[in-house]
Design an enzyme around this catalytic site. Structure first.
Site, PDB file in Angstrom:
ATOM      1  N   LYS A 179       0.869  -1.203   0.178  1.00  0.00           N
ATOM      2  CA  LYS A 179       0.063  -0.098   0.203  1.00  0.00           C
ATOM      3  C   LYS A 179       1.130   1.400  -0.072  1.00  0.00           C
ATOM      4  O   LYS A 179       1.472   1.655   0.993  1.00  0.00           O
ATOM      5  CB  LYS A 179      -1.084   0.030   1.187  1.00  0.00           C
ATOM      6  CG  LYS A 179      -2.019   1.329   1.463  1.00  0.00           C
ATOM      7  CD  LYS A 179      -2.414   1.538   2.574  1.00  0.00           C
ATOM      8  CE  LYS A 179      -3.247   2.877   2.355  1.00  0.00           C
ATOM      9  NZ  LYS A 179      -2.196   3.990   2.003  1.00  0.00           N
ATOM     10  N   GLU A 254       9.355   1.456  10.835  1.00  0.00           N
ATOM     11  CA  GLU A 254      10.285   2.578  10.733  1.00  0.00           C
ATOM     12  C   GLU A 254       9.524   3.552  10.918  1.00  0.00           C
ATOM     13  O   GLU A 254       8.935   4.193   9.703  1.00  0.00           O
ATOM     14  CB  GLU A 254      11.085   2.165   9.517  1.00  0.00           C
ATOM     15  CG  GLU A 254      12.547   3.196   9.431  1.00  0.00           C
ATOM     16  CD  GLU A 254      12.562   4.602   8.892  1.00  0.00           C
ATOM     17  OE1 GLU A 254      12.454   5.252  10.019  1.00  0.00           O
ATOM     18  OE2 GLU A 254      12.069   4.662   7.935  1.00  0.00           O
ATOM     19  N   CYS A 288      12.629  11.615   7.757  1.00  0.00           N
ATOM     20  CA  CYS A 288      12.578  11.158   9.202  1.00  0.00           C
ATOM     21  C   CYS A 288      13.972  11.423   9.949  1.00  0.00           C
ATOM     22  O   CYS A 288      14.178  11.290  11.257  1.00  0.00           O
ATOM     23  CB  CYS A 288      12.176   9.501   9.512  1.00  0.00           C
ATOM     24  SG  CYS A 288      13.159   8.489   8.296  1.00  0.00           S
ATOM     25  N   GLU A 387       7.660  16.032  15.933  1.00  0.00           N
ATOM     26  CA  GLU A 387       8.355  16.022  14.590  1.00  0.00           C
ATOM     27  C   GLU A 387       7.561  17.033  13.624  1.00  0.00           C
ATOM     28  O   GLU A 387       6.453  16.723  13.632  1.00  0.00           O
ATOM     29  CB  GLU A 387       8.441  14.429  14.065  1.00  0.00           C
ATOM     30  CG  GLU A 387       9.084  14.355  12.861  1.00  0.00           C
ATOM     31  CD  GLU A 387       8.965  13.079  12.428  1.00  0.00           C
ATOM     32  OE1 GLU A 387      10.107  12.472  11.766  1.00  0.00           O
ATOM     33  OE2 GLU A 387       8.108  12.235  12.381  1.00  0.00           O
TER      34      GLU A 387
END
Length: 501
Positions: A179, A254, A288, A387
């Site tokens: 996906k 992750e 990231c 973040e």
């Protein structure tokens, strides 16, 4: 480049038929805000069909029991085709994700090919184990593919990160349902097509499209999935884990980061400035591994801040199709607004704005944010704990080395860390004391694919890497064989009263 009016999934080696009743999501070019296509959303029934196709493909043995040499040939052939179609793939990535063309040409598209070639090499040198210490027996340890995997690829680097998931999974004989993000599906679909052109059996990779609450939820909760690998945010990961828990499906995550970039007073100053800019503004800050918390030692702080801000203000922000562009738009409108909300919150909490801090409306209707630098006095500000995933960085001054290490670890994340110093002792202290899965000393963003990659704390579960992928995507099996006829105790033998035999 012209896209089909409706983009659909890919199951059993063919595009899914257009369903007039299915939900559709608009796909936009982030550089202008223009709609470029519609994406057909796959519901539970469509996801189930894709999973069943992957299961049938696995059970057929066309890939799961294919010789290693055959899998290597497909991977190497796929890598070759990716390089040959690099311009087309890069344009797709640029139009959907808004990634600057210069960044794609130098990193993202080549990395997709590199990932396939690396795993082709790795599976050629894998070996099982044999033990003969137990007299009269031989014990062999082998691995077999786990089965069908659900792969969730992110929107910020679709080709590079989806290719790593695909290579890690398929190298060992698994099949999968992939996906991609509903915002960036096109380049991934093209990559799957190229792999099938290289000889990948139909049904080995199946692609489903749609939002996380519909398509993603159906895939994560499927009882016929044997492994789940997810790259994305921690909040979504929690929902994926909750769905996987019902089936006890193993997960690999992750996730995000809020990584410290420590600059000591003995650092090579120019290298530290150059590297710090790359660490945060590459991919328009949507990575990231961004070094989004700069910690600079007081002795060089004033000079560093002045130089860094001047360079940030000079960054070329613009259309990602322009090769001169260094910072492109945010990938989609809601994320653009989320980044701006983080900036507004930082201002309200007392962070000092040094440059940027606003949308760049002069560039039209694209999702642009000016490269933004704040100076902070506390690591407890939301800017330092959450973040942002955009071209936004904080700078905080420290005095003692231990203070820097403490600030670096003052985060619920632990993905990566950066350090700039000419002192071996300082670099070793950094390695020992900073809690993060990957640490870089005097360099930005280098990666050896043989090394593990993943995070501490909320930055993930498990590691990427060849050995780690083999452990996650396979089942280990021990087979104990008697070399000669051995004495076996005769239970139930009434003619023999010696129960020790």
């Amino acid at each position: 480049m012209v896209f089909p009016e409706v983009i659909t999934g890919h199951v059993g080696g063919a595009a899914v038929a257009i369903d007039p009743q299915a939900n559709r999501h608009a796909v936009y070019f982030p550089g202008t805000g223009e709609r470029i296509a519609f994406l057909q959303e796959d519901n539970i029934a469509a996801v189930t069909k894709a999973v069943n196709c992957a299961r049938d493909s696995f059970d057929s043995g066309n890939w799961s029991r294919a010789p290693t040499s055959s899998r290597q040939a497909v991977f190497r052939g796929g890598a070759k085709l990716i390089r040959e179609h690099a311009e087309e793939l890069g344009l797709m990535e640029c139009l959907c994700a808004g990634l600057p063309a210069s960044h794609l040409a130098s990193r993202q598209v080549p990395r997709a090919a590199d990932n396939l070639e690396f795993f082709a090499d790795y599976i050629g040198v894998m070996a099982g184990e044999t033990f003969e210490q137990l007299a009269g027996y031989q014990t062999s340890v082998t691995r077999q593919p786990a089965g069908v995997a659900a792969l969730f690829a992110p929107w910020n680097a679709p080709l590079a990160l989806a290719s790593m998931q695909i290579a890690s999974c398929l190298a060992f004989g698994n099949t999968c349902v992939l996906k991609p993000s509903e915002f960036t599906p096109v380049s991934v679909l093209k990559m799957v097509d190229l792999l099938e052109q290289a000889g990948l059996p139909p049904g080995t990779i199946n692609v489903v499209n749609g939002c996380g609450t519909v398509t993603g939820a159906a895939l994560a909760s499927s009882p016929d999935i044997n492994r789940i690998a997810f790259t994305g945010g921690s909040n979504t990961a929690r929902r994926v884990m909750a769905a996987a828990a019902k089936q006890l499906t193993p997960v690999h995550f992750e996730l995000g980061g809020k990584s410290a970039n420590i600059i000591f007073d003995d650092a090579d100053f120019d290298q530290a400035v150059d590297g710090s800019l790359v660490n945060i503004f590459s991919n328009s800050g949507q990575i990231c591994i961004a070094g989004s918390r700069i910690l600079v030692q007081r002795g060089i702080a004033a000079r560093f801040v002045e130089t860094f801000v001047k360079r940030a203000q000079a960054l070329r922000v613009g259309n990602p199709l322009d090769p001169a562009t260094e910072v492109g738009p945010m990938a989609f409108k809601t994320h653009w607004q989320r980044v701006l909300d983080h900036i507004d919150k930082a201002k309200l909490e007392g962070a000092t704005l040094l440059c940027g801090g606003e949308p760049l409306t002069t560039l039209g209707d694209g999702y642009f944010v000016a490269p933004t630098v704040f100076q902070v006095n506390s690591n407890q500000l939301s800017l330092c704990q959450e973040e942002v995933f955009g071209p936004v960085v904080s700078i905080q001054i420290f005095d003692e080395d231990e203070e820097a290490f403490s600030l670096a670890n003052d985060s619920r994340f632990g993905l990566v860390g950066y350090c700039w110093t000419t002192s071996l002792a300082r670099s070793q202290a950094f390695r020992q004391k900073v809690d993060a899965g990957t640490l870089w000393v005097n360099t930005p963003l280098a990666r050896d694919l043989r090394a593990p990659f993943g995070g501490f704390k909320e930055s993930g579960i498990g590691r990427d890497g060849p050995r780690q992928a083999a452990e996650f995507f396979t089942e280990e099996k021990a087979t104990i064989t008697a070399i000669d006829k051995i004495p076996i105790r005769k239970m139930g033998d009434t003619a023999n009263t010696d129960t020790g035999k």
